[in-house]
Design an enzyme around this catalytic site. Structure first.
Site, PDB file in Angstrom:
ATOM      1  N   GLY B  11       0.830  -1.202   0.000  1.00 28.88           N
ATOM      2  CA  GLY B  11       0.000   0.000   0.000  1.00 28.88           C
ATOM      3  C   GLY B  11       0.857   1.243   0.000  1.00 28.88           C
ATOM      4  N   LYS B 190      -7.975   7.180  19.767  1.00 25.67           N
ATOM      5  CA  LYS B 190      -7.869   7.932  18.512  1.00 25.67           C
ATOM      6  C   LYS B 190      -9.259   8.138  17.893  1.00 25.67           C
ATOM      7  CE  LYS B 190      -5.132   8.371  14.293  1.00 25.67           C
ATOM      8  NZ  LYS B 190      -4.530   7.694  13.137  1.00 25.67           N
ATOM      9  N   GLU B 272     -13.078   6.093   4.046  1.00 26.66           N
ATOM     10  CA  GLU B 272     -12.880   4.975   4.968  1.00 26.66           C
ATOM     11  C   GLU B 272     -13.941   4.969   6.075  1.00 26.66           C
ATOM     12  OE1 GLU B 272      -8.461   3.659   5.156  1.00 26.66           O
ATOM     13  OE2 GLU B 272      -8.505   5.763   5.727  1.00 26.66           O
TER      14      GLU B 272
END
Lengths: 306, 306
Positions: B11, B190, B272
């Site tokens: 990636g 997060k 995403e």
């Protein structure tokens, strides 16, 4: 109402300039209130590019005014202000009234007639719905791209002779006009489309084809429409639940259409989310109707408009 | 893990090119899997404009591969795919594994370690969080504008010797790296920021300053953060409720910041939202935690991404 009524147009934006322009084009005695655009329109006149036929009014054919105090008392006040300017009703309209002046609002959403009735008396108030796509390209230059029908109805009363007169005047001025026996029903029927497509369109900055382009989108739009129908019913306005599917079917044929509130957001103009979304949420709350999707969209629009 | 492990990078977008590039720059044996960008990077090399120091890797300094079958078996597979490509895990990673290969995912959101563990065995899996602003300007040209810290942790296990080795390798390569005793806690912490600001940022196409710029916005952001905290707690991850205010205070100092998902939406890349929002909603549902704001944002993003 006299043979040739004095018409005062308050709010000469895109919608006001178009309908006021059509009336003036056909010989009606229309007085335009202009503020920021006064000098330019006074110099250049009004040009309308319209799918129903282009037309132009030269400066000498336009009765323009800088302040309502300079205008004659009117037989009809035509209100086409953005609903975000409704706090100016009193100051703009009071100087125009005589004993029998009718006030016709062509504004979006809910609550405009109520506010006018509160300030000036319910007997004066007529409501109208404009089904039209119009943009102001620059001061004095309007583009009318689609539709154009208006539907007018007395506020809380059936059809009256003055309503027929107004309807005749519009129809004689190349503006297709229908009368509503029940104005509230007309308003709520229009909200079935406006709440999801103006609301989501502006919040997400998404055109109609995106909103109805997936199963998830269709489901969401349908739920929002059902919340509008439920709120209307709680208000005693028995619009048909069939409107949900009819509005979806219509929208599926429209292609990538930008709602007026999406356009307002894109060009940085104030959005009319209080009249179109917030007022529906407040009525639902009043009746204890649960409208979680509308409440959430209203929150998002409130955040975006600060 | 050998003295100089074979590292396979899967990636090579912005994040992958940056971290892989830093490792290669500092003498690590990094093998890049490239597909659409292969020819261009093979010809031009990799240029990184970085707030931590610009650098360049000439084509001769880069080990580039077109397919995982052409790459050596790796001691560490570094996964920096977009989570929207997670359905390619098996095909891309299987050819790279030997008995003791570790797999470190630096991807966003929840569920990536779980999926890798399911496919390749939990003992291989290490998770990492990247706190960084990086964009790919064009193939072979990366701009790193801010931050850069990564935090890595074993999947469901405390710190191991191999985790220390990996952390040392990053720190020796101009990448600040911290180890997490509890990876799940790091991920959820997060998400307290990512769910509201990536979620609303992408759904509304709004920068962080708009979202925290009004009382209504702050209230909405806070409620969403509280839903994330409640879901983490239901998962047994006891993150501190103080994170809500801490994240808001931090965001108030950030100015008009575009979240990665807002940028993805603006440039038309897949968002995403499944990893960052949808997976949180699914975990909440599993535990019967009520997260209406997150559910609604997830719906909006689903509609937008069709």
């Amino acid at each position: 109402m006299p043979e040739r009524p004095v018409i005062a147009l308050i709010g000469a934006g895109a919608v006001g300039s178009y309908y006021g322009g059509r009336l003036a084009q056909h010989g009606q005695d229309v007085h335009f209130l202009l503020r920021s655009d006064y000098d330019l329109v006074k110099a250049k006149g009004l040009t309308v590019q319209s799918c129903a036929g282009d037309f132009r009014l030269e400066p000498g054919q336009l009765k323009l005014h800088r302040a309502p105090g300079d205008m004659p008392r009117a037989d009809v006040v035509l209100v086409t202000l953005k609903t975000t300017a409704n706090d100016q009703f009193e100051q703009l309209i009071s100087p125009l009234l005589h004993d029998r002046t009718a006030i016709l609002t062509l504004q979006n959403g809910l609550g405009n007639e109520d506010r006018l009735a509160e300030l000036f008396g319910a007997e004066r108030v007529i409501g109208g719905l404009a089904f039209v796509c119009i943009n102001r390209l620059e001061p004095g230059l309007i583009r009318h791209t689609d539709y154009g029908l208006i539907k007018i109805g007395e506020f809380g009363r059936p059809i009256t002779p003055r309503l027929r007169r107004l309807s005749d005047i519009f129809n004689a001025s190349n503006v297709k006009c229908q009368m509503l026996e029940n104005l509230a029903m007309g308003r709520w029927e229009k909200l079935v489309w406006n709440v999801p497509f103006n609301g989501l369109g502006a919040a997400l900055d998404a055109t109609t084809d995106v909103l109805v382009g997936s199963e998830e989108g269709l489901r969401l739009v349908r739920e929002i429409m059902q919340e509008v129908v439920a709120t209307a019913h709680a208000e005693g306005v028995m619009i048909s639940p069939d409107l949900v599917q009819q509005n979806i079917d219509k929208t599926l044929t429209m292609g990538p259409y930008r709602s007026s509130m999406q356009i307002d957001r894109q060009v940085g103009r104030p959005m009319e989310h209080e009249a179109i979304i917030g007022e529906v949420a407040r009525r639902a709350r009043k009746h204890g109707v649960n409208v979680p999707q509308i409440e959430f969209i209203y929150r998002l629009l409130t955040v975006l408009s600060k």
